[in-house]
Design a protein around this motif. Structure first.
Motif, PDB file in Angstrom:
ATOM      1  N   ALA A   1      41.785  98.940  66.532  1.00 40.71           N
ATOM      2  CA  ALA A   1      40.459  99.447  66.177  1.00 40.71           C
ATOM      3  C   ALA A   1      40.421 100.975  66.239  1.00 40.71           C
ATOM      4  O   ALA A   1      39.802 101.625  65.390  1.00 40.71           O
ATOM      5  N   ALA A   2      41.099 101.556  67.229  1.00 37.82           N
ATOM      6  CA  ALA A   2      41.139 103.017  67.343  1.00 37.82           C
ATOM      7  C   ALA A   2      41.883 103.637  66.159  1.00 37.82           C
ATOM      8  O   ALA A   2      41.466 104.659  65.607  1.00 37.82           O
TER       9      ALA A   2
ATOM     10  N   ARG B   1      31.726 100.326  61.796  1.00 37.88           N
ATOM     11  CA  ARG B   1      32.825  99.575  61.202  1.00 37.88           C
ATOM     12  C   ARG B   1      33.949  99.356  62.211  1.00 37.88           C
ATOM     13  O   ARG B   1      34.507  98.253  62.306  1.00 37.88           O
ATOM     14  N   ALA B   2      34.301 100.398  62.959  1.00 35.70           N
ATOM     15  CA  ALA B   2      35.350 100.252  63.973  1.00 35.70           C
ATOM     16  C   ALA B   2      34.909  99.309  65.090  1.00 35.70           C
ATOM     17  O   ALA B   2      35.711  98.526  65.602  1.00 35.70           O
TER      18      ALA B   2
ATOM     19  N   LEU C   1      35.192  95.697  63.873  1.00 34.21           N
ATOM     20  CA  LEU C   1      36.595  95.283  63.883  1.00 34.21           C
ATOM     21  C   LEU C   1      37.069  95.016  65.302  1.00 34.21           C
ATOM     22  O   LEU C   1      37.748  94.007  65.567  1.00 34.21           O
ATOM     23  N   LEU C   2      36.708  95.903  66.241  1.00 31.54           N
ATOM     24  CA  LEU C   2      37.119  95.716  67.628  1.00 31.54           C
ATOM     25  C   LEU C   2      36.565  94.413  68.186  1.00 31.54           C
ATOM     26  O   LEU C   2      37.283  93.660  68.864  1.00 31.54           O
TER      27      LEU C   2
ATOM     28  N   ILE D   1      31.179 105.023  60.598  1.00 27.09           N
ATOM     29  CA  ILE D   1      32.550 104.850  61.074  1.00 27.09           C
ATOM     30  C   ILE D   1      32.560 104.100  62.404  1.00 27.09           C
ATOM     31  O   ILE D   1      33.364 103.191  62.620  1.00 27.09           O
TER      32      ILE D   1
ATOM     33  N   TYR E   1      42.126 102.329  63.198  1.00 25.59           N
ATOM     34  CA  TYR E   1      41.260 102.170  62.028  1.00 25.59           C
ATOM     35  C   TYR E   1      40.186 103.250  62.000  1.00 25.59           C
ATOM     36  O   TYR E   1      39.919 103.857  60.955  1.00 25.59           O
ATOM     37  N   ALA E   2      39.563 103.506  63.155  1.00 26.17           N
ATOM     38  CA  ALA E   2      38.532 104.550  63.229  1.00 26.17           C
ATOM     39  C   ALA E   2      39.122 105.918  62.912  1.00 26.17           C
ATOM     40  O   ALA E   2      38.510 106.728  62.203  1.00 26.17           O
ATOM     41  N   SER E   3      40.328 106.180  63.428  1.00 31.84           N
ATOM     42  CA  SER E   3      40.981 107.456  63.151  1.00 31.84           C
ATOM     43  C   SER E   3      41.269 107.616  61.664  1.00 31.84           C
ATOM     44  O   SER E   3      41.103 108.699  61.093  1.00 31.84           O
TER      45      SER E   3
END
Length: 416
Positions: free
Chosen positions: A206-207, A236-237, A240-241, A233, A209-211
């Motif tokens: 998840a991190a 969405r992250a 997903l997490l 952002i 993806y956020a990055s």
């Protein structure tokens, strides 16, 4: 506020207020609806179909969505899903490989003969099995680009030829068992992530993806384009997490997350990043969209075709190795049966277009999840394999119809 129109972007720059591009969650929803109206359905129909399949089978048999059955489902997806990933990449350039099952069987045969009969080191045996697949793809690519033989014909000949080569490699033994204590068999059957490590992996995914979203937003700001807000952002992250953590927790109620399934997921993510973040990946989509336009843009079209065939056959060999390790044996039936058609069907059902130029690496993951869900559900209901084939064929036809209709919609709206 960052989520408001005309608000500040993640880098602090101000984005002009426009009537067509809105920033934030509402803007993202508007963008999604606009794409859907234009025929750009993405993976939505497949995800909705998967939800329907899971709901129906759970109603018919409460065991279907149990943690133990879902663990089995994930492990069953890995081998053929890896083969389907290669098919997706070939479909992106508008071609097809009908021999992935035979190449997978050949790879498993090479592994078994070199490792068990010739007593090679396991790493060297694995390298030989995968290298066979790479050489097959290189042969396809050269024949296709040098002589202009359609990929359908080349790979159909390969289906027969490499099936014969597989039988020749195995010889009179017919079937060779892999040692149960070898690490390749342990990898495919018994290795699962510790619960804490699966949660750590979910957080890291998840991190990352956020990055990725943040970097993309900054690039768009630098180009004076509208970008996602920090709020969007984060949402969405966060979603997903939550999905990853809940999935890991539920699978850990049984045996947990299989290392082989995680390996398949990493292959999908690596393929996705390669296709979307590299010059080669952009060239693949360009060739699939229009070969002539790609050639005029300076793309080495022949090299793209050769590399795509090589990657497809390599992944087919890797899938064959995983299947052999999962079954602890390689034989004359390895890669046979419905392996070939299942891999191709998974790629198409997952959203890879038969017309080329459209699809993502995640099509392999979604598509194989649909097919294995149907197989698992029908098995739990004690229905014959004939029913499974008919249902899978129906789903495949529906997927192609959706692709064709959405393609016409995109053309009508100027999005093709």
């Amino acid at each position: 506020m960052s989520g408001e129109r005309g608000g500040r972007t993640p880098t602090g720059s101000t984005v002009a207020d426009t009537s067509t591009d809105r920033i934030g969650v509402l803007g993202a929803a508007d963008s999604v609806m606009s794409r859907l109206r234009g025929g750009d359905l993405g993976a939505l129909p497949v995800i909705l179909g998967l939800a329907v399949i899971w709901t129906v089978f759970q109603i018919l048999n409460p065991v279907f969505l149990s943690s133990g059955n879902l663990v089995n489902l994930t492990m069953q997806c890995a081998a053929i899903g890896t083969i389907a990933l290669g098919v997706v990449i070939v479909l992106l350039v508008g071609e097809i490989d009908l021999s992935v099952g035979s190449v997978a069987g050949l790879g498993s045969a090479v592994l078994a003969v070199t490792f068990v009969q010739l007593q090679w080191n396991l790493a060297l045996a694995l390298l030989a099995a995968v290298a066979i697949g790479t050489c097959v793809g290189l042969l396809y690519g050269i024949v296709y680009t040098r002589f202009g033989v359609p990929s359908f014909v080349i790979t159909l000949a390969g289906l027969l030829g490499f099936l014969g080569l597989q039988l020749w490699v195995l010889g009179d033994t017919g079937s060779i068992n892999l040692p149960f204590d070898s690490w390749i068999v342990l990898f495919a059957q018994q290795l699962f992530l510790p619960a804490w490590l699966s949660y750590v992996a979910a957080v890291l995914a998840a991190a990352a993806y956020a990055s990725s979203l943040l970097r993309r937003a900054r690039r768009r700001v630098a180009a004076d384009l509208d970008s996602q807000s920090l709020r969007e952002i984060g949402v969405r992250a966060g979603v997903l997490l939550a999905v990853l953590l809940v999935s890991a927790w539920y699978l850990n109620l049984s045996r947990g997350v299989g290392v082989m399934f995680l390996f398949f997921l990493l292959l999908v993510v690596a393929a996705h990043l390669t296709l979307t973040r590299t010059r080669w990946g952009r060239a693949v989509y360009a060739v699939g969209g229009s070969e002539e336009a790609a050639r005029r843009a300076g793309i080495r079209v022949d090299r793209i075709y050769i590399s795509v065939f090589m990657l497809c056959s390599t992944l087919a060999a890797v899938g064959g190795v995983l299947a052999a390790a999962r079954l602890s044996s390689a034989g004359q039936s390895s890669g046979g049966g419905d392996t070939n058609l299942t891999a191709i069907a998974a790629a198409v059902i997952g959203g890879a277009s038969l017309f080329g130029g459209r699809g993502t690496a995640f099509a392999a993951l979604i598509g194989i999840a649909v097919i294995q869900s149907i197989s698992s559900g029908l098995t739990l209901l004690s229905l014959a394999s004939s029913v499974q084939f008919m249902v899978t064929g129906l789903v495949l036809v529906l997927a192609v119809i959706v692709d064709s209709v959405s393609r016409r919609s995109r053309a009508a709206s100027g999005r093709a």
